[in-house]
Motif scaffolding. Structure first.
Motif, PDB file in Angstrom:
ATOM      1  N   ALA A 108       0.844  -1.196   0.000  1.00 22.20           N
ATOM      2  CA  ALA A 108       0.000   0.000   0.000  1.00 22.20           C
ATOM      3  C   ALA A 108       0.879   1.245   0.000  1.00 22.20           C
ATOM      4  CB  ALA A 108      -0.914  -0.007   1.214  1.00 22.20           C
ATOM      5  N   GLN A 109       0.391   2.288  -0.617  1.00 28.90           N
ATOM      6  CA  GLN A 109       1.149   3.533  -0.648  1.00 28.90           C
ATOM      7  C   GLN A 109       0.419   4.574   0.202  1.00 28.90           C
ATOM      8  OE1 GLN A 109       0.735   3.333  -4.999  1.00 28.90           O
ATOM      9  NE2 GLN A 109       0.020   5.433  -4.945  1.00 28.90           N
ATOM     10  N   ARG A 110       1.198   5.349   0.915  1.00 30.39           N
ATOM     11  CA  ARG A 110       0.609   6.314   1.825  1.00 30.39           C
ATOM     12  C   ARG A 110       1.522   7.521   1.923  1.00 30.39           C
ATOM     13  NH1 ARG A 110      -3.155   5.901   5.990  1.00 30.39           N
ATOM     14  NH2 ARG A 110      -2.946   7.453   7.619  1.00 30.39           N
ATOM     15  N   VAL A 111       0.911   8.697   1.989  1.00 40.27           N
ATOM     16  CA  VAL A 111       1.657   9.950   2.105  1.00 40.27           C
ATOM     17  C   VAL A 111       1.136  10.708   3.318  1.00 40.27           C
ATOM     18  CG1 VAL A 111       2.247  12.127   0.986  1.00 40.27           C
ATOM     19  CG2 VAL A 111       1.999  10.056  -0.390  1.00 40.27           C
ATOM     20  N   THR A 112       2.040  11.172   4.131  1.00 40.61           N
ATOM     21  CA  THR A 112       1.647  11.891   5.345  1.00 40.61           C
ATOM     22  C   THR A 112       2.228  13.293   5.347  1.00 40.61           C
ATOM     23  OG1 THR A 112       1.653   9.819   6.584  1.00 40.61           O
ATOM     24  CG2 THR A 112       1.666  11.835   7.871  1.00 40.61           C
ATOM     25  N   GLN A 113       1.364  14.261   5.504  1.00 40.82           N
ATOM     26  CA  GLN A 113       1.805  15.653   5.704  1.00 40.82           C
ATOM     27  C   GLN A 113       1.327  16.053   7.096  1.00 40.82           C
ATOM     28  OE1 GLN A 113       0.342  16.780   1.385  1.00 40.82           O
ATOM     29  NE2 GLN A 113       1.455  18.510   2.266  1.00 40.82           N
ATOM     30  N   PRO A 114       2.223  16.136   8.052  1.00 41.87           N
ATOM     31  CA  PRO A 114       1.784  16.320   9.437  1.00 41.87           C
ATOM     32  C   PRO A 114       1.233  17.703   9.763  1.00 41.87           C
ATOM     33  CG  PRO A 114       4.173  16.333   9.283  1.00 41.87           C
ATOM     34  CD  PRO A 114       3.658  15.953   7.935  1.00 41.87           C
ATOM     35  N   GLU A 115       1.607  18.688   8.950  1.00 45.85           N
ATOM     36  CA  GLU A 115       1.158  20.053   9.250  1.00 45.85           C
ATOM     37  C   GLU A 115      -0.002  20.425   8.343  1.00 45.85           C
ATOM     38  OE1 GLU A 115       5.874  21.156   9.615  1.00 45.85           O
ATOM     39  OE2 GLU A 115       4.767  20.633   7.787  1.00 45.85           O
ATOM     40  N   LYS A 116      -1.118  20.783   8.967  1.00 42.40           N
ATOM     41  CA  LYS A 116      -2.268  21.205   8.166  1.00 42.40           C
ATOM     42  C   LYS A 116      -2.128  22.678   7.775  1.00 42.40           C
ATOM     43  CE  LYS A 116      -7.115  20.162   7.888  1.00 42.40           C
ATOM     44  NZ  LYS A 116      -8.215  19.379   8.455  1.00 42.40           N
ATOM     45  N   LEU A 117      -1.575  23.456   8.680  1.00 43.66           N
ATOM     46  CA  LEU A 117      -1.422  24.892   8.461  1.00 43.66           C
ATOM     47  C   LEU A 117      -0.003  25.304   8.791  1.00 43.66           C
ATOM     48  CD1 LEU A 117      -4.647  26.069  10.339  1.00 43.66           C
ATOM     49  CD2 LEU A 117      -4.353  25.999   7.870  1.00 43.66           C
ATOM     50  N   LEU A 118       0.530  26.225   7.976  1.00 40.47           N
ATOM     51  CA  LEU A 118       1.869  26.732   8.220  1.00 40.47           C
ATOM     52  C   LEU A 118       1.853  28.228   7.917  1.00 40.47           C
ATOM     53  CD1 LEU A 118       4.563  25.418   9.039  1.00 40.47           C
ATOM     54  CD2 LEU A 118       5.101  25.174   6.624  1.00 40.47           C
ATOM     55  N   SER A 119       2.263  29.018   8.877  1.00 42.70           N
ATOM     56  CA  SER A 119       2.266  30.469   8.692  1.00 42.70           C
ATOM     57  C   SER A 119       3.676  30.987   8.928  1.00 42.70           C
ATOM     58  CB  SER A 119       1.300  31.127   9.676  1.00 42.70           C
ATOM     59  OG  SER A 119       1.281  32.518   9.486  1.00 42.70           O
ATOM     60  N   VAL A 120       4.192  31.725   7.956  1.00 43.11           N
ATOM     61  CA  VAL A 120       5.549  32.269   8.087  1.00 43.11           C
ATOM     62  C   VAL A 120       5.531  33.732   7.642  1.00 43.11           C
ATOM     63  CG1 VAL A 120       6.648  30.036   7.673  1.00 43.11           C
ATOM     64  CG2 VAL A 120       6.233  31.570   5.749  1.00 43.11           C
ATOM     65  N   PHE A 121       6.572  34.455   8.059  1.00 40.26           N
ATOM     66  CA  PHE A 121       6.716  35.828   7.605  1.00 40.26           C
ATOM     67  C   PHE A 121       7.469  35.848   6.284  1.00 40.26           C
ATOM     68  CE2 PHE A 121       4.835  38.419  10.727  1.00 40.26           C
ATOM     69  CZ  PHE A 121       5.000  37.808  11.954  1.00 40.26           C
ATOM     70  N   LYS A 122       7.157  36.841   5.486  1.00 38.29           N
ATOM     71  CA  LYS A 122       7.881  37.064   4.226  1.00 38.29           C
ATOM     72  C   LYS A 122       9.375  37.138   4.504  1.00 38.29           C
ATOM     73  CE  LYS A 122       8.313  40.587   0.612  1.00 38.29           C
ATOM     74  NZ  LYS A 122       7.779  41.891   0.145  1.00 38.29           N
ATOM     75  N   GLY A 123      10.153  36.426   3.682  1.00 33.70           N
ATOM     76  CA  GLY A 123      11.593  36.431   3.837  1.00 33.70           C
ATOM     77  C   GLY A 123      12.117  35.341   4.765  1.00 33.70           C
ATOM     78  N   ALA A 124      11.240  34.704   5.496  1.00 35.43           N
ATOM     79  CA  ALA A 124      11.658  33.627   6.401  1.00 35.43           C
ATOM     80  C   ALA A 124      11.709  32.305   5.636  1.00 35.43           C
ATOM     81  CB  ALA A 124      10.679  33.523   7.567  1.00 35.43           C
ATOM     82  N   PRO A 125      12.496  31.356   6.134  1.00 34.11           N
ATOM     83  CA  PRO A 125      12.514  30.040   5.474  1.00 34.11           C
ATOM     84  C   PRO A 125      11.221  29.290   5.756  1.00 34.11           C
ATOM     85  CG  PRO A 125      13.868  30.006   7.449  1.00 34.11           C
ATOM     86  CD  PRO A 125      13.414  31.425   7.266  1.00 34.11           C
ATOM     87  N   VAL A 126      10.871  28.438   4.820  1.00 39.47           N
ATOM     88  CA  VAL A 126       9.682  27.614   5.008  1.00 39.47           C
ATOM     89  C   VAL A 126      10.017  26.178   4.631  1.00 39.47           C
ATOM     90  CG1 VAL A 126       8.792  28.146   2.704  1.00 39.47           C
ATOM     91  CG2 VAL A 126       7.225  27.371   4.474  1.00 39.47           C
ATOM     92  N   GLU A 127       9.512  25.250   5.444  1.00 35.70           N
ATOM     93  CA  GLU A 127       9.728  23.834   5.173  1.00 35.70           C
ATOM     94  C   GLU A 127       8.413  23.096   5.390  1.00 35.70           C
ATOM     95  OE1 GLU A 127      12.413  21.661   7.736  1.00 35.70           O
ATOM     96  OE2 GLU A 127      12.748  20.126   6.181  1.00 35.70           O
ATOM     97  N   LEU A 128       7.975  22.373   4.381  1.00 37.33           N
ATOM     98  CA  LEU A 128       6.763  21.572   4.475  1.00 37.33           C
ATOM     99  C   LEU A 128       7.183  20.118   4.531  1.00 37.33           C
ATOM    100  CD1 LEU A 128       6.063  24.254   2.759  1.00 37.33           C
ATOM    101  CD2 LEU A 128       4.001  22.997   2.125  1.00 37.33           C
ATOM    102  N   LYS A 129       6.711  19.421   5.542  1.00 40.16           N
ATOM    103  CA  LYS A 129       7.142  18.042   5.747  1.00 40.16           C
ATOM    104  C   LYS A 129       6.241  17.064   4.998  1.00 40.16           C
ATOM    105  CE  LYS A 129       9.266  18.846  10.255  1.00 40.16           C
ATOM    106  NZ  LYS A 129      10.387  19.473   9.588  1.00 40.16           N
ATOM    107  N   CYS A 130       6.892  16.029   4.512  1.00 37.67           N
ATOM    108  CA  CYS A 130       6.181  14.964   3.814  1.00 37.67           C
ATOM    109  C   CYS A 130       6.909  13.649   4.097  1.00 37.67           C
ATOM    110  CB  CYS A 130       6.151  15.215   2.310  1.00 37.67           C
ATOM    111  SG  CYS A 130       5.497  13.836   1.341  1.00 37.67           S
ATOM    112  N   ASN A 131       6.177  12.660   4.554  1.00 37.41           N
ATOM    113  CA  ASN A 131       6.719  11.314   4.720  1.00 37.41           C
ATOM    114  C   ASN A 131       5.850  10.348   3.943  1.00 37.41           C
ATOM    115  OD1 ASN A 131       7.575  12.775   7.478  1.00 37.41           O
ATOM    116  ND2 ASN A 131       9.021  11.159   6.958  1.00 37.41           N
ATOM    117  N   TYR A 132       6.466   9.276   3.501  1.00 34.26           N
ATOM    118  CA  TYR A 132       5.716   8.343   2.669  1.00 34.26           C
ATOM    119  C   TYR A 132       5.998   6.912   3.082  1.00 34.26           C
ATOM    120  CZ  TYR A 132      10.154   7.426   0.331  1.00 34.26           C
ATOM    121  OH  TYR A 132      11.461   7.074   0.076  1.00 34.26           O
ATOM    122  N   SER A 133       5.120   6.028   2.670  1.00 32.25           N
ATOM    123  CA  SER A 133       5.390   4.589   2.776  1.00 32.25           C
ATOM    124  C   SER A 133       5.012   3.966   1.444  1.00 32.25           C
ATOM    125  CB  SER A 133       4.609   3.945   3.924  1.00 32.25           C
ATOM    126  OG  SER A 133       3.225   4.050   3.703  1.00 32.25           O
TER     127      SER A 133
END
Lengths: 107, 115
Positions: free
Chosen positions: A1-26
């Motif tokens: 079976a294939q599965r994708v997990t994104q643990p963060e539903k919402l992410l708020s950052v300021f302009k110019g700041a780094p942003v990282e969206l997490k993704c894990n899979y099986s």
């Protein structure tokens, strides 16, 4: 079976700041992973795929098979990056999407 | 421009009244997909056509059917819509051959309301 997990539903950052969206899979085989983006009132579209190893709109994502992750990163977020981001895995011609992360970039 | 077109963009139907959503493409892609996307959720694959071969997802209700009369067109039929079927329906296409996969191109979606 294939599965994708994104643990963060919402992410708020300021302009110019780094942003990282997490993704894990099986997935039992060799994965092909993608990031899709949906801007407000626009259709879902491909942002980048791990095979191409490109940087699109300043975003990069590295496939880490050891950690089964495909995190999306951008060093300096811009207001136009505000959107919904979906991590997706393909298997047998089918895409499996994660639940999505809504990114808001504040001025 | 080559693209994926969905008609109508908004569809209102009554509980139990059959409805058909349309998708057409000018990309000449051999694979076409239908997804259901409910509010704040990821798109969920209902079925796809690989050329003329129909592939149904195991958890797609029998209430949902599809037709692909030719390469360019694909239809989603909902035989007896329930309130729970209200959602955005996305059509997508891709070119696939010999085990290789290419990106999916999505249409703008049809928002279905069930009264």
């Amino acid at each position: 079976a294939q599965r994708v997990t994104q643990p963060e539903k919402l992410l708020s950052v300021f302009k110019g700041a780094p942003v990282e969206l997490k993704c894990n899979y099986s997935y039992s085989g060799s994965p092909e992973l993608f990031w899709y983006v949906q801007y407000s009132r626009q259709r879902l579209q491909l942002l980048l795929r791990h095979i191409s190893r490109e940087s699109i709109k300043g975003f990069t994502a590295d496939l880490n098979k050891g950690e089964t992750s495909f995190h999306l990163k951008k060093p300096f977020a811009q207001e136009e990056d505000s959107a919904m981001y979906y991590c997706a895995l393909v298997g047998n011609y089918k895409l499996s999407f994660g639940a999505g992360t809504t990114v808001t970039v504040r001025a | 421009d080559a693209m994926v077109i969905q008609n109508p963009r908004y569809q209102v139907t009554q509980f139990g009244k059959p409805v058909t959503l349309s998708c057409s493409q000018t990309l000449n892609h051999n694979v076409m997909y239908w997804y259901q996307q409910k509010s704040s959720q990821a798109p969920k694959l209902l079925f796809h056509y690989y050329d003329k071969d129909f592939n149904n997802e195991a958890d797609t209700p029998d209430n949902f059917q599809s037709r692909r009369p030719n390469t360019s067109f694909c239809f989603l039929d909902i035989r007896s819509p329930g309130l729970g079927d209200a959602a955005m329906y996305l059509c997508a296409t891709s070119r696939a051959s010999g085990g290789s996969y290419n990106e999916q191109f999505f249409g703008p979606g049809t928002r279905l309301t069930v009264l």
